[in-house]
Design a protein around this motif. Structure first.
Motif, short mmCIF file in Angstrom:
data_model
loop_
_atom_site.label_atom_id
_atom_site.label_comp_id
_atom_site.label_asym_id
_atom_site.label_seq_id
_atom_site.Cartn_x
_atom_site.Cartn_y
_atom_site.Cartn_z
N ARG A 183 0.98 -1.29 0.17
CA ARG A 183 0.33 -0.05 -0.10
C ARG A 183 0.69 1.30 -0.40
O ARG A 183 0.48 2.45 -0.72
CB ARG A 183 -1.10 -0.18 1.24
CG ARG A 183 -1.70 1.82 1.48
CD ARG A 183 -2.48 1.55 2.04
NE ARG A 183 -2.81 0.20 3.44
CZ ARG A 183 -3.98 0.70 4.56
NH1 ARG A 183 -4.72 1.54 3.78
NH2 ARG A 183 -4.16 0.81 5.30
N GLU A 192 -5.65 -2.56 -2.77
CA GLU A 192 -7.23 -4.04 -2.45
C GLU A 192 -7.57 -4.23 -4.03
O GLU A 192 -7.41 -5.40 -3.76
CB GLU A 192 -7.48 -2.66 -1.56
CG GLU A 192 -9.36 -3.70 -1.57
CD GLU A 192 -9.98 -2.59 -1.00
OE1 GLU A 192 -9.88 -2.18 -0.18
OE2 GLU A 192 -11.31 -2.95 -1.40
N ALA A 196 -6.45 -8.36 -2.87
CA ALA A 196 -7.63 -8.79 -2.26
C ALA A 196 -7.31 -10.59 -3.34
O ALA A 196 -8.18 -11.12 -2.52
CB ALA A 196 -8.37 -8.12 -1.71
N ASP C 151 -16.29 -3.07 -4.34
CA ASP C 151 -14.93 -4.53 -4.10
C ASP C 151 -14.39 -4.09 -5.30
O ASP C 151 -12.73 -4.26 -5.95
CB ASP C 151 -14.51 -5.88 -4.06
CG ASP C 151 -15.11 -5.93 -2.31
OD1 ASP C 151 -14.47 -5.76 -1.51
OD2 ASP C 151 -16.57 -6.21 -1.86
N LYS C 245 -8.63 -7.25 3.35
CA LYS C 245 -9.92 -6.12 3.55
C LYS C 245 -9.55 -5.08 4.47
O LYS C 245 -10.11 -4.46 5.00
CB LYS C 245 -11.45 -7.13 2.67
CG LYS C 245 -12.40 -5.61 2.36
CD LYS C 245 -13.26 -6.02 1.62
CE LYS C 245 -14.10 -5.51 1.19
NZ LYS C 245 -15.94 -5.93 0.76
N LEU C 248 -6.70 -3.40 5.23
CA LEU C 248 -7.10 -1.92 4.40
C LEU C 248 -8.34 -0.92 5.05
O LEU C 248 -8.36 0.09 4.49
CB LEU C 248 -6.74 -2.56 2.46
CG LEU C 248 -5.81 -3.19 2.53
CD1 LEU C 248 -5.75 -3.44 1.34
CD2 LEU C 248 -4.59 -2.05 1.90
N ARG C 249 -9.20 -1.36 5.07
CA ARG C 249 -10.54 -0.90 5.11
C ARG C 249 -10.37 -0.30 6.37
O ARG C 249 -11.15 0.36 7.46
CB ARG C 249 -11.14 -1.21 4.75
CG ARG C 249 -11.35 -1.63 3.57
CD ARG C 249 -12.84 -1.44 2.11
NE ARG C 249 -12.44 -1.95 1.46
CZ ARG C 249 -13.92 -1.85 0.20
NH1 ARG C 249 -15.19 -1.49 0.82
NH2 ARG C 249 -13.93 -1.66 -1.69
#
Lengths: 292, 292, 292
Positions: A183, A192, A196, C151, C245, C248-249
């Motif tokens: 990232r 992502e 992912a 996504d 995920k 990252l989120r």
């Protein structure tokens, strides 16, 4: 404040133990004595899979490059077509906590040493070399720690080559610092979108996503682009360069360095989870079936 | 919460003192009375090097633009081929702490005022103008504070022009807020790749790295693109626009504003370091030799 | 730690109340039973404007998809040429605090549920589907919460289509989480450049800014690209994918989830401000004049 000594006692001693009587998986070679350029070369057949020993030898090579007063390190593979396939999966599948800790300690060291090159003091010596990755083959999964931690990345334009974090394809998530590093370099969205789904991409797509800085078409172009990269980096004050790098990387280094034990526990728990072990087993079986 | 008054007492009084009897280095001109468009123009020969006085005059011009009720400021240079070469190096080389503090106080003000335009209250007046940089010449080192703080950046497509943070080339790292500003605009990877090696790039590469928003080929195109940028920004609610800008910039503003004294100390210590002074001296000697 | 139950009591009960006797604004349809693919389709004429009821039905559809064991959700509109125009402005103009709270509670739920898909536990069921947005029409303002939370985003290449956050054009700033989501996906620079000026852009520019991941030229290409996206995502371990995920989120989710009440108060105060109400009134009058 950055840690002044990232090479821990454990790793250095682990290093020594592992190296006595074992084959050479990483080679340190002098390239240009006048310019202080050395290379660190991966040579573990068939795919430079990163086991604990390779990581330990890598950490030792960094230390030696440092002690030799190197100003630049070229990071590359001696094997045709492969930079590195990432962590040795047999270090994870069917392992136990003790072995995992041994393995992952070296990996943590490797990452912090390489990502923190220029920023850390090893055995009272101020590290001051620039690291240029020469990626002539596939570079995937854990091996992204090597390329993404470098200061500059050159990759072959061969469209058959693949790079990325494909861990989810074999049922595991990459360690958080590897995702954060991805990232850091490529941004939230690229990270992502690619990580992912465990997607591997070719050199052109990698260039567009920012995962590599330049492509080369052949050996001659690699040499030329390495030269010009070296001349650009070696022309500036090493101290000022390191100061800039510290401003940009210290946040992530500190976060990861201070969470080492947590990261270790999470890694071990995760890998030893029965569902993850089952996924890893299935993946290894698939690989074996392919080869047979 | 944002600071409600960024122009400090020191800067405003410094302003007054510096301006009495000194030549004009920054000019505020009315462009379009009906639209509330003014320009702030740099005019310090030969390269708009930013000394304390130029920064003080710039800060004063911002205040005047504000008081005049301006809705938009065009930021540009009156000198052909050069936007600005950055900090006046003779302010740094052979200086002392007192002089450095005087210089750097104005620079800090300039940065916070410009980056925080729209967000701060100066003398009870709510600042509400959009800043568009018209970059017709080289823009490098400290001058990046001017372009990167603007709301929108137009740059000449002349391939001979250069832009970037090249401080490491003369032996120093840029101040941390300048690196953070570069990273804010261009992302981690572009920032590290370019700033660590002190690399200057042309307009096309600057566009690709996100350092500028649009290129123009000639004066007519500059006018046209300025018009369309103005019409886009002036069509929306100034308050809503400022609210968005606050959401995005306040974090960085607050971090830098609250670390002013720390930044001042770090800057002075750094510049006065004997190795840095030696590097600066060498660089200035090289420049003199080139001219001779 | 992530919240384990984002659907609040209020929303679920609100859901029930709103749905009894009201028309269908969101439809859940099975696409491919064998693959566990369902679609959630917006069908509120004329422009899928998001009122509280649409948001409540959307939240319910997510729950139902979950309970049905869906592995993938296709997010799309049943109306030609429009994905969604964003928040229903008549929910904001001339409203009162009580009605605003009712509306905005559903919106907050929708955002957190969708952005946190895969990461949250709803009624003891672990959510594990991937969300693919199929954007065949305009997608703007509040509707960006739908596309940017997905996504993966496919958008029609029709150059007449527009996307972006244009809130400043009607006198308001978007809620902070919407701006943060835009920044998360497209980066600081694209966010500030586009959102401050309330600029809407076409599909090609959206692709370049990272707001969408791929364009399609026609229905056949949409199907083909949806297939290949689905096969990529459904090939990997859902658990590993969710772990990535989350890394990252989760930061953004936690920040926004823990500031819900604050966000609610800020939203209501902002919208009820007399100047904002005046701006909204003017904007709605303009729209009416256009139609007449």
């Amino acid at each position: 404040m950055l840690p002044t000594r990232l090479f821990s006692r454990v790793a250095v001693s682990g290093c020594r133990r592992l190296l006595s009587g074992s084959s050479q998986l990483v080679q340190l070679r002098e390239q240009s004595a006048s310019d202080g350029v050395v290379s660190i070369e991966l040579c573990r057949k068939p795919a430079n899979a990163m086991n604990g020993e390779l990581a330990a030898q890598f950490n030792k090579a960094l230390l030696q490059a440092e002690k030799s007063g190197a100003r630049a390190v070229l990071l590359r593979s001696q094997l045709a077509g492969i930079f590195s396939a990432g962590f040795e999966l047999t270090e994870l599948a069917g392992s136990n906590r003790e072995r995992l800790i041994e393995f992952y300690t070296e990996i943590q060291e490797l990452f912090l040493n390489l990502f923190g090159t220029d920023l850390v003091v090893i055995a009272q010596i101020q590290v001051r070399f620039v690291v240029i990755a020469q990626i002539q083959g596939h570079c995937m999964a854990g091996a992204m720690a090597l390329s993404l931690s470098s200061d500059y990345r050159l990759m072959s334009s061969n469209p058959k080559l693949l790079t990325g974090l494909n861990e989810t394809q074999f049922g595991v998530a990459p360690p958080v610092w590897l995702v954060e590093l991805f990232r850091f370099v490529a941004g939230n969205r690229n990270c992502e979108r690619l990580v992912a789904a465990g997607q591997l991409i070719g050199p052109q797509a990698a260039l567009e996503a920012g995962l590599v800085d330049e492509l080369f078409d052949n050996e001659a172009e690699l040499l030329k682009k390495t030269e010009s990269t070296l001349s650009r980096y070696l022309a500036v004050s090493p101290r000022a360069r390191a100061d800039v790098k510290r401003m940009l990387r210290s946040n992530l280094i500190n976060r990861l360095d201070s969470a080492r034990q947590e990261d270790m526990n999470a890694f071990c728990d995760y890998v030893l989870d029965s569902r993850v072990q089952a996924q890893l087993g299935q993946y290894l079986d698939k690989l074996k079936a392919k080869k047979a």
